[in-house]
Write a protein that holds these residues in place. Structure first.
Motif, PDB file in Angstrom:
ATOM      1  N   ASP A  28       0.871  -1.166   0.000  1.00 41.89           N
ATOM      2  CA  ASP A  28       0.000   0.000   0.000  1.00 41.89           C
ATOM      3  C   ASP A  28       0.908   1.217   0.000  1.00 41.89           C
ATOM      4  OD1 ASP A  28      -2.158   1.599   0.081  1.00 41.89           O
ATOM      5  OD2 ASP A  28      -2.726   1.157   2.168  1.00 41.89           O
TER       6      ASP A  28
ATOM      7  N   THR B  95       2.529  -4.672   4.069  1.00 39.50           N
ATOM      8  CA  THR B  95       2.033  -5.349   5.264  1.00 39.50           C
ATOM      9  C   THR B  95       2.037  -6.851   5.033  1.00 39.50           C
ATOM     10  OG1 THR B  95       0.610  -3.439   5.591  1.00 39.50           O
ATOM     11  CG2 THR B  95       0.183  -5.373   6.955  1.00 39.50           C
TER      12      THR B  95
ATOM     13  N   ASN C 283       1.360  -8.043  10.601  1.00 38.31           N
ATOM     14  CA  ASN C 283       0.100  -8.194  11.321  1.00 38.31           C
ATOM     15  C   ASN C 283       0.017  -9.617  11.882  1.00 38.31           C
ATOM     16  OD1 ASN C 283      -2.629  -8.792  11.938  1.00 38.31           O
ATOM     17  ND2 ASN C 283      -3.290  -7.076  10.668  1.00 38.31           N
TER      18      ASN C 283
ATOM     19  N   SER D  67       1.997  -5.504  14.716  1.00 34.73           N
ATOM     20  CA  SER D  67       0.653  -5.056  15.114  1.00 34.73           C
ATOM     21  C   SER D  67      -0.306  -6.226  15.316  1.00 34.73           C
ATOM     22  CB  SER D  67       0.082  -4.116  14.045  1.00 34.73           C
ATOM     23  OG  SER D  67      -0.416  -4.886  12.975  1.00 34.73           O
TER      24      SER D  67
ATOM     25  N   ASP E 162      -3.252  -1.859  16.326  1.00 37.74           N
ATOM     26  CA  ASP E 162      -3.893  -2.042  15.032  1.00 37.74           C
ATOM     27  C   ASP E 162      -2.918  -1.699  13.914  1.00 37.74           C
ATOM     28  OD1 ASP E 162      -6.731  -2.440  13.806  1.00 37.74           O
ATOM     29  OD2 ASP E 162      -5.796  -0.773  12.699  1.00 37.74           O
ATOM     30  N   GLU E 163      -3.016  -2.414  12.820  1.00 40.91           N
ATOM     31  CA  GLU E 163      -2.067  -2.203  11.725  1.00 40.91           C
ATOM     32  C   GLU E 163      -2.181  -0.798  11.146  1.00 40.91           C
ATOM     33  OE1 GLU E 163      -3.815  -5.196   8.786  1.00 40.91           O
ATOM     34  OE2 GLU E 163      -3.479  -3.453   7.527  1.00 40.91           O
ATOM     35  N   ARG E 164      -3.390  -0.203  11.228  1.00 39.79           N
ATOM     36  CA  ARG E 164      -3.578   1.133  10.677  1.00 39.79           C
ATOM     37  C   ARG E 164      -2.641   2.132  11.353  1.00 39.79           C
ATOM     38  NH1 ARG E 164      -8.996   2.399   9.049  1.00 39.79           N
ATOM     39  NH2 ARG E 164      -8.635   0.369   8.131  1.00 39.79           N
ATOM     40  N   GLN E 165      -2.543   1.982  12.687  1.00 40.55           N
ATOM     41  CA  GLN E 165      -1.650   2.885  13.443  1.00 40.55           C
ATOM     42  C   GLN E 165      -0.212   2.785  12.918  1.00 40.55           C
ATOM     43  OE1 GLN E 165      -2.646   1.015  17.181  1.00 40.55           O
ATOM     44  NE2 GLN E 165      -3.535   2.917  17.939  1.00 40.55           N
TER      45      GLN E 165
ATOM     46  N   GLN F 280       0.775   1.716   9.971  1.00 36.32           N
ATOM     47  CA  GLN F 280       0.892   2.252   8.613  1.00 36.32           C
ATOM     48  C   GLN F 280       0.892   3.774   8.625  1.00 36.32           C
ATOM     49  OE1 GLN F 280      -2.518   0.196   7.250  1.00 36.32           O
ATOM     50  NE2 GLN F 280      -1.388  -1.660   6.667  1.00 36.32           N
ATOM     51  N   GLU F 281       0.043   4.323   9.480  1.00 39.98           N
ATOM     52  CA  GLU F 281      -0.009   5.792   9.565  1.00 39.98           C
ATOM     53  C   GLU F 281       1.301   6.351  10.072  1.00 39.98           C
ATOM     54  OE1 GLU F 281      -3.434   6.467  11.927  1.00 39.98           O
ATOM     55  OE2 GLU F 281      -4.798   6.148  10.230  1.00 39.98           O
TER      56      GLU F 281
END
Lengths: 125, 718
Positions: A11, A16, A49, A81, A105-108, A110-111
């Protein structure tokens, strides 16, 4: 024994890896290959993840240690994550949280990369 | 006679007699040849002295001389059991002798000489003639008896009997009175007919190589000519009035010899065109036999690889041969004959795509008779050799294609259909041999590895403390049950000084001999450091410096290093990423102490210092410490549930009041019960117990306050 699977999602500049099943001495080489692939492609921003991982042995932990230096030398990182509590406990005992960034969380994760990405020249977004 | 006529030649399909008569009865034969020579001498004397009147006895004496000498010679193993080429050589000698004697005699006896001259000539004729005749008969017999059939013996005996009769009749009645002439002619006819019958017995020809067949053709032709010469020259002995018996013996022998060897020449001539095929067949068979012998005796894969192209070139008469085997997904030339591996590798940019790859993929052989014009074998043309014909076959065993075997020849059309089949058979056998050798090598390797593991396990066992240790009122004991292999767990306790004991428990990531090696190194490092440095934290930091430098990047060690002051009842420890230390109180409650720390090897630089700390706490008599590895917490029941800290805590509470051996036994039993009776243990089971006993009846320094002064229990949150 239960098998082991890896799924990869790219992404932007962040990759990931979703790992699933048993990560032990027998399956560790699989993860090693996947990480090596990313490194070869020059993708050093890696999130792993753990949500579907049911077991990790010391050999599995060793895989991350084998790559972290190379990855960080290239301005990248391996962020972990979505660890189930049992897996987190293994990482925690060994002191991984002192060295690795571990997120709920994986979003954290990635951000976090995206945030640092803006400061780097090559990719705007 | 009728019987003789009906005796069919060898062409008749008799069942081959299994017990070939080549079982010579053991007999003392030394006297036979001298006796035969004496008979010959007597015949000569009788002939000179008695003239024609003595013809009968002289004939019989001569016959006896030939027969006894033939029997005497037949006991010689070299004559009887020699190979066909050898026997042919002897036959040349016999014919040469017979012809020579006959010619020599004709020189002596063709013109009038004195009595002594005639006597000497006769003696030589009788002795040498009978000897060589005997030799020739014997050799005809042994050649005709190769692949003996039912009729062989009979036919030969009839031949011998009729020849003998002819000789005697001719000797008695040289001029041939009417009745005698008919009779002797009749018997002579039988002799000739049976000489021809026996002349069909030429099986020995098949066993000769092409080269030997050519030589044999010349040799038997020579023997025939010599026999004819001997027979014809015997008619020149006119000076001797009574030469008939001699002439008869030499003549009949020469006749039979000429017929047999004349027919042998014919058989050899007919066999020549197919000789090459026979040669290859037999060579191929020999090579296959050689190879199968190798497979049973040759355990060395390398040796086998070396020998395969050599035998392949031999089988197909190739000018060069080489073997390509699959190695790491690619084909490599592993051995060659009469061409260097380097020459062949020149073309191997990517072997998988060339003709070798094609053979390997399809499993089919390739024959090219004109390499220059064959597009399929383009890649072979770049080899700096002027091969014209190339034969390539897959080396496959049970559908597993191991590689490709090539043979090349300089001449065009160098391979026949037979060669391809032969090489395929050979390649198949090679593949089986290679597989076997590989299996043997693997099992040897495994054995070696197991031995290595055994040694490592032994060494590891020796690193562990030999028994419990008592220091003041504290007892130290531990247990290390390894899983099947060499484990990665380690424990140790040893006195630093009068009052203080160091305790180490560790888990080296990975198993096997490398773990054992790290463990040995760690023991040395810890034993040294504990004397140089006081604080457990420092010990761990320094150990990280020393150990991580040489450790594989993916390996780490988790450990607890504790110093137990058994006099002041204080414990200080550092935790390098290891499982927590359990402190069991007097009332049975258990608390797990887990100060901050990271595994050794996780971080190699000086920043490691910041990642580890140590804590100190007091203990009371009746309390105990329990150190363990993840083999205990991660012990699994059949449902996949882990033993966990909760169960550890419960078991410790249950057994806390007992002595150390009971506590240890109780723990092991609980874990075994949990895991199940027939579940294999996946990890080591290692722990250390430190029990502070009540000093016998002495006043216990009462310290009801909280025993821990500085313990920090870390519960990190992500």
């Amino acid at each position: 024994m239960s098998g082991f699977e890896i799924r990869r999602k790219d992404d932007g500049c962040v990759s990931t890896l979703y790992i699933k099943g048993f990560l032990d001495a027998h399956t560790a080489p699989q993860l090693e290959r996947s990480l090596q692939e990313l490194v070869n492609e020059g993708r050093f921003r890696i999130v792993v993840n753990f949500s579907e991982l049911s077991y990790i042995s010391s050999a599995g932990l060793g895989v991350f240690m084998g790559f972290i230096e190379t990855v960080r030398k290239n301005q990248g990182d391996i962020k972990l994550s979505n660890m189930p509590p049992k897996i987190y406990r293994v990482f925690d005992l060994l002191g991984f949280p002192l060295i690795y960034e571990i997120y709920e969380d994986e979003r954290q994760a990635q951000e976090k990369f995206a945030g640092s990405g803006t400061s780097s020249v090559e990719d705007g977004r | 006679m009728v019987r003789g006529k009906s005796g069919r030649p060898v062409a008749e399909l008799g069942t081959s007699d299994p017990d070939l008569d080549e079982v010579p009865e053991v007999r003392p034969s030394g006297w036979l040849i001298p006796a035969g020579l004496v008979f010959a001498g007597l015949a000569a004397i009788g002939s000179v002295g008695g003239g024609t009147a003595m013809a009968g006895p002289v004939s019989l004496l001569l016959l006896a001389a030939v027969i006894t000498q033939a029997r005497g010679l037949s006991s010689s193993p070299r004559l009887r059991q020699g190979s066909a080429p050898e026997q042919i050589r002897w036959a040349i000698a016999g014919a040469l002798g017979l012809g020579g004697t006959s010619l020599l005699s004709s020189i002596f006896l063709s013109r009038p000489t004195g009595f002594l001259g005639v006597m000497a000539g006769l003696l030589v004729l009788a002795v040498a003639g009978s000897f060589f005749a005997a030799l020739l008969w014997l050799l005809i017999r042994s050649l005709a008896f190769v692949r003996q059939r039912k009729s062989t013996q009979r036919n030969f005996m009839i031949l011998a009997a009729s020849a003998a009769t002819t000789a005697v009749l001719r000797g008695l009645d040289p001029s041939g009175a009417d009745w005698g002439k008919h009779l002797s002619d009749g018997v002579l006819a039988i002799t000739i007919v049976f000489a021809v019958f026996n002349g069909f017995r030429q099986s020995w020809v098949h066993y000769l190589l092409r080269r030997q067949k050519i030589a044999g053709l010349w040799a038997s032709f020579l023997v025939t000519v010599l026999c004819v010469l001997a027979g014809s020259s015997s008619s020149q002995w006119t000076a001797l009035e009574n030469s008939a018996p001699f002439r008869a013996v030499v003549g009949v022998t020469a006749l039979v010899g000429a017929i047999y060897f004349g027919m042998a020449s014919g058989a050899l001539l007919l066999a020549l065109p197919t000789a090459r095929v026979y040669d290859r067949r037999s060579k191929g068979l020999a090579s296959l036999k050689h190879l199968s012998e190798m497979t049973s005796s040759l355990l060395d894969v390398d040796e086998l690889i070396r020998i395969i192209p050599r035998l392949a070139a031999e089988v197909t008469e190739g000018d060069a041969a080489w073997l390509e085997l699959r190695r790491n997904g690619k084909l490599r030339v592993v051995s060659s004959v009469r061409v260097a591996i380097e020459e062949l590798e020149g073309r191997l940019l990517d072997l998988e795509e060339g003709i070798s790859g094609w053979i390997l993929r399809t499993g089919r052989p390739v024959v090219s008779q004109r390499l220059r014009r064959d597009e399929r074998l383009r890649d072979l043309r770049s080899i700096p050799r002027h091969w014209q014909s190339v034969l390539g076959v897959p080396v496959a065993a049970h559908d597993r294609r191991l590689g490709v075997l090539f043979v090349a020849r300089y001449e065009p059309f160098g391979f026949e259909p037979d060669d391809c089949e032969l090489l395929l058979a050979f390649a198949n056998q090679s593949a089986v041999a290679l597989e076997n050798a590989n299996l043997i090598r693997q099992s040897l390797e495994k054995e070696r590895l197991e031995e290595e593991l055994r040694v490592a396990r032994e060494a590891q066992r020796k690193l562990l403390p030999t028994g419990p240790l008592r220091c003041h009122s504290a007892v130290f004991d531990g247990l290390c049950i390894t899983a099947n292999d060499v484990g990665g767990d380690y424990l140790d306790y040893f006195r630093i000084d009068e009052d203080r004991v160091a305790v180490v428990i560790a888990d080296v990531a990975g198993k096997g001999s490398s773990a054992a090696f790290y463990m040995a190194e760690m023991k040395g490092v810890m034993a040294t450091l504990c004397r140089l440095v006081q604080r457990p934290r420092e010990v761990v930091v320094r150990a990280n410096e020393i150990l991580s430098e040489r450790m594989d990047r993916r390996t780490f060690i988790s450990l607890i290093y504790a110093i137990v002051d058994t006099k002041r009842l204080k414990v200080r420890f550092a935790r390098a990423g290891h499982c927590p230390l359990a402190h069991v109180m007097r009332d049975g409650t258990v608390r797990f102490l887990e100060p901050k720390g990271a595994g050794i090897g996780l971080v190699r630089g000086p920043e490691y210092r910041e990642l580890v700390e140590d804590v100190e706490f007091s203990v009371l008599p009746g309390e105990s410490l329990f150190l363990f590895t993840d083999g205990l917490t991660e012990a699994m029941d059949p449902q996949g549930e882990e033993f966990g800290e909760g169960r550890i805590s419960r078991v410790l509470s249950e057994f806390h009041a007992h002595d150390v051996p009971t506590m240890m036994r109780g723990l092991v039993e609980e874990v075994n019960k949990f895991v199940g009776p027939n579940a294999p243990r996946h990890d080591d089971l290692t722990f250390v117990i430190v029990k502070f006993t009540e000093p016998a009846a002495s006043g216990v320094p009462a310290d009801p306050n909280s025993p821990a002064e500085e313990s920090t229990e870390l519960v990190p949150s992500p």
